[in-house]
Design an enzyme around this catalytic site. Structure first.
Site, PDB file in Angstrom:
ATOM      1  N   CYS A   6       0.822  -1.207   0.000  1.00 26.88           N
ATOM      2  CA  CYS A   6       0.000   0.000   0.000  1.00 26.88           C
ATOM      3  C   CYS A   6       0.856   1.257   0.000  1.00 26.88           C
ATOM      4  O   CYS A   6       2.057   1.209   0.231  1.00 26.88           O
ATOM      5  CB  CYS A   6      -0.894   0.009   1.233  1.00 26.88           C
ATOM      6  N   CYS A 248      13.031  -3.019   4.348  1.00 27.03           N
ATOM      7  CA  CYS A 248      12.702  -4.017   3.316  1.00 27.03           C
ATOM      8  C   CYS A 248      13.492  -3.757   2.037  1.00 27.03           C
ATOM      9  O   CYS A 248      13.252  -2.768   1.334  1.00 27.03           O
ATOM     10  CB  CYS A 248      11.206  -3.964   3.012  1.00 27.03           C
ATOM     11  N   CYS A 394       6.841 -13.531   2.731  1.00 22.39           N
ATOM     12  CA  CYS A 394       7.046 -12.306   3.509  1.00 22.39           C
ATOM     13  C   CYS A 394       5.863 -12.133   4.453  1.00 22.39           C
ATOM     14  O   CYS A 394       4.715 -12.224   4.028  1.00 22.39           O
ATOM     15  CB  CYS A 394       7.127 -11.097   2.576  1.00 22.39           C
ATOM     16  N   CYS A 446      16.258  -5.999   5.835  1.00 22.14           N
ATOM     17  CA  CYS A 446      15.620  -7.310   5.878  1.00 22.14           C
ATOM     18  C   CYS A 446      15.788  -7.962   4.512  1.00 22.14           C
ATOM     19  O   CYS A 446      15.635  -7.310   3.486  1.00 22.14           O
ATOM     20  CB  CYS A 446      14.136  -7.146   6.190  1.00 22.14           C
ATOM     21  N   CYS A 449      12.972 -12.938   2.694  1.00 22.91           N
ATOM     22  CA  CYS A 449      12.363 -13.714   1.600  1.00 22.91           C
ATOM     23  C   CYS A 449      13.423 -14.434   0.777  1.00 22.91           C
ATOM     24  O   CYS A 449      13.102 -15.352   0.021  1.00 22.91           O
ATOM     25  CB  CYS A 449      11.507 -12.817   0.713  1.00 22.91           C
TER      26      CYS A 449
HETATM   27  S1  SF4 Z   1      10.775 -10.624   3.757  1.00 22.60           S
HETATM   28 FE1  SF4 Z   1      11.504  -9.701   1.816  1.00 22.60          FE
HETATM   29  S2  SF4 Z   1       9.722  -8.543   1.050  1.00 22.60           S
HETATM   30 FE2  SF4 Z   1       9.339  -9.003   3.218  1.00 22.60          FE
HETATM   31  S3  SF4 Z   1      10.094  -7.223   4.366  1.00 22.60           S
HETATM   32 FE3  SF4 Z   1      11.777  -8.691   4.288  1.00 22.60          FE
HETATM   33  S4  SF4 Z   1      12.933  -8.099   2.414  1.00 22.60           S
HETATM   34 FE4  SF4 Z   1      10.933  -7.132   2.295  1.00 22.60          FE
END
Ligand code: SF4
Length: 476
Positions: A6, A248, A394, A446, A449
């Site tokens: 979003c 992210c 994710c 992060c 994924c």
């Molecule tokens: S898991 Fe991947 S898509 Fe989700 S917040 Fe972490 S880096 Fe982003």
């Protein structure tokens, strides 16, 4: 297909706040097309307009005229392949003992299900299936009278990802979760920030500031709440001892516009460098570098410059295909992809091409694109991907697919993946390659994924909630 997350946009201290939010939301439309909404406020009340579809489809002069007041927040929500629903459309609002409160949320909470269960056991009724609603109820139930302390109390109980805008009749709060998963930038219209009240603007991406004439000031920091109200602007921390920052990396890879600066990093510069890195990690002899438009364009420029192979537009994207077109009853193979991408024979026929895209999730779209290209009889196709293989779901607001649908989960070797997609070779940039030195600090990102190391605890309940969301989405 990655179902997008979003976008949120807010303004404080302007006579035409709602109209400016309306303009800003246009520039966040890539973050969600299912539904949109704006809530504005004056000293008397909140005014709300939410609906399905894109911003330009839903809003008209009459709706904007209704949105009175000098502050407003807006939201665009992700798209799905099924029919959209109105119930979870944001911003959300509620009448509370503290007066009316409105909320716009980007991200996904990993403990929303637990909080929701607890509140329901205490008699709380919920009117949406959105995790965002728990934030609203926590603010309403907080043991404080004022919005700022109530919001802080509520946000401190949340786990997972949130960038939020919270508003009552005279104050607007902008905040990012302690890990800082989702981006949120702050700008101003007018002179340099002083303690005097002026016009403040908040946006998921700063590329939306240009249309409202705002100057980017900075990002809201992870664990920070910025408050603008009658006394001017101030900042607070959400929790006393914040966890490490984990922004992210997919925002840089895929979601944000190349014209944005996200996590204090130029998205364009980032994708360009990743393209160069990809060329170093997976070189190949070819006649042309061909991007999948628009997602692979910037990485393809980087790949082309590093490899010395000229870039050419072998696929042209149609920007005029609406959400609802009528499919021929006889069923043309790969109809959706054909409506979107047109191959250019002069670039492809009898040529060796390096096809560049930003990511492969399920692999179905990549495979269809390759099939369309193959009809133009290329000599070789080498697929290069400007992110590592997506192997894990994710839980923080990016809705990939069920884990078992992720291509890199199903197929283990590059040869198997190349065979499935129908190309001569495939190469993904490495996880280490995602963090070019001097551009982004890998400590602060992060990448769960790709490597499965989630920065927060993922409980059975949050997994159940994830499965529930996926099921709901497939039912829509
Ligand atoms: S898991 Fe991947 S898509 Fe989700 S917040 Fe972490 S880096 Fe982003």
């Amino acid at each position: 297909m990655i179902r997008e997350e979003c976008g949120i946009f807010g303004m404080y201290g302007h006579q035409e706040a709602a109209r400016y939010v309306y303009l800003g939301l246009h520039f966040l439309q890539h973050r969600g097309q299912e539904s949109c909404g704006i809530i504005s406020s004056d000293h008397i009340s909140l005014y709300k307009q939410i609906g399905l579809g894109k911003v330009s489809e839903f809003f008209d002069e009459a709706k904007l005229n209704y949105l009175r007041g000098t502050q407003a927040i807006g939201h665009v929500r992700y798209s799905t392949t099924g029919s959209p629903t109105l119930v979870n459309t944001q911003p959300l609002s509620a009448m509370t003992q503290k007066g009316p409160i409105a909320l716009a949320h980007n991200g996904n909470l990993t403990n929303a299900m637990e909080i929701r269960k607890r509140l329901m056991e205490e008699g709380q009724a919920f009117s949406t299936t959105s995790d965002s609603e728990v934030i609203l109820h926590l603010i309403a139930r907080a043991p404080y009278d004022d919005l700022v302390m109530s919001t802080r109390w509520a946000l401190a109980q949340l786990e997972g990802a949130f960038a939020v805008l919270v508003m009552n009749r005279d104050t607007l709060v902008a905040a990012r979760d302690p890990h800082g998963f989702r981006p949120l930038a702050m700008g101003t219209i007018g002179e340099v920030i002083t303690s005097e009240a002026e016009t403040y603007v908040f946006s998921s991406e700063d590329t939306a500031f240009g249309i409202v004439g705002a100057t980017r000031r900075r990002e809201i920091l992870p664990n920070e709440m910025v408050v603008v109200g009658p006394e001017g602007m101030r900042t607070l921390s959400i929790v006393e001892s914040p966890p490490p920052t984990r922004q992210c990396v997919f925002e840089l890879i895929y979601f944000a516009k190349p014209s944005s600066r996200v996590f204090e990093t130029s998205v364009y510069q980032y994708r360009y460098e990743i393209g160069k890195q990809l060329a170093r990690e997976f070189p190949v002899e070819a006649d042309y570098v061909v991007p999948v438009p628009d997602s692979g364009i910037v990485a393809a420029i980087g790949y082309s410059e590093e490899s010395g192979i000229p870039m050419s537009l072998g696929l042209i994207r149609s920007h005029y295909v609406g959400r609802t077109f009528i499919e021929p009853t006889q069923g043309i193979r790969d109809f959706g992809v054909r409506m979107k991408f047109m191959p250019v024979p002069e670039v492809i026929q009898n040529k060796r091409i390096v096809l560049i895209d930003d990511s492969i999730v399920r692999g179905t779209t990549s495979r269809k694109i390759v099939q369309v290209i193959k009809e133009m009889k290329p000599k070789e196709i080498h697929f290069r991907v400007a992110s590592p293989p997506v192997k894990y779901p994710c839980f923080y607001g990016i809705d990939f697919s069920r884990p078992e649908e992720l291509l890199a989960n199903k197929l283990k070797t590059l040869e198997e993946i190349a065979h499935y997609i129908g190309v001569d070779s495939v190469g993904y940039v490495s996880v280490d390659g995602l963090f070019p030195s001097g551009l982004v600090d890998e400590q602060h990102f992060c990448r769960a994924c790709f490597d499965g190391h989630y920065p927060t605890k993922i409980t059975t309940v949050s997994k159940e909630s994830f499965d529930h969301e996926i099921k709901q989405a497939s039912l829509r």
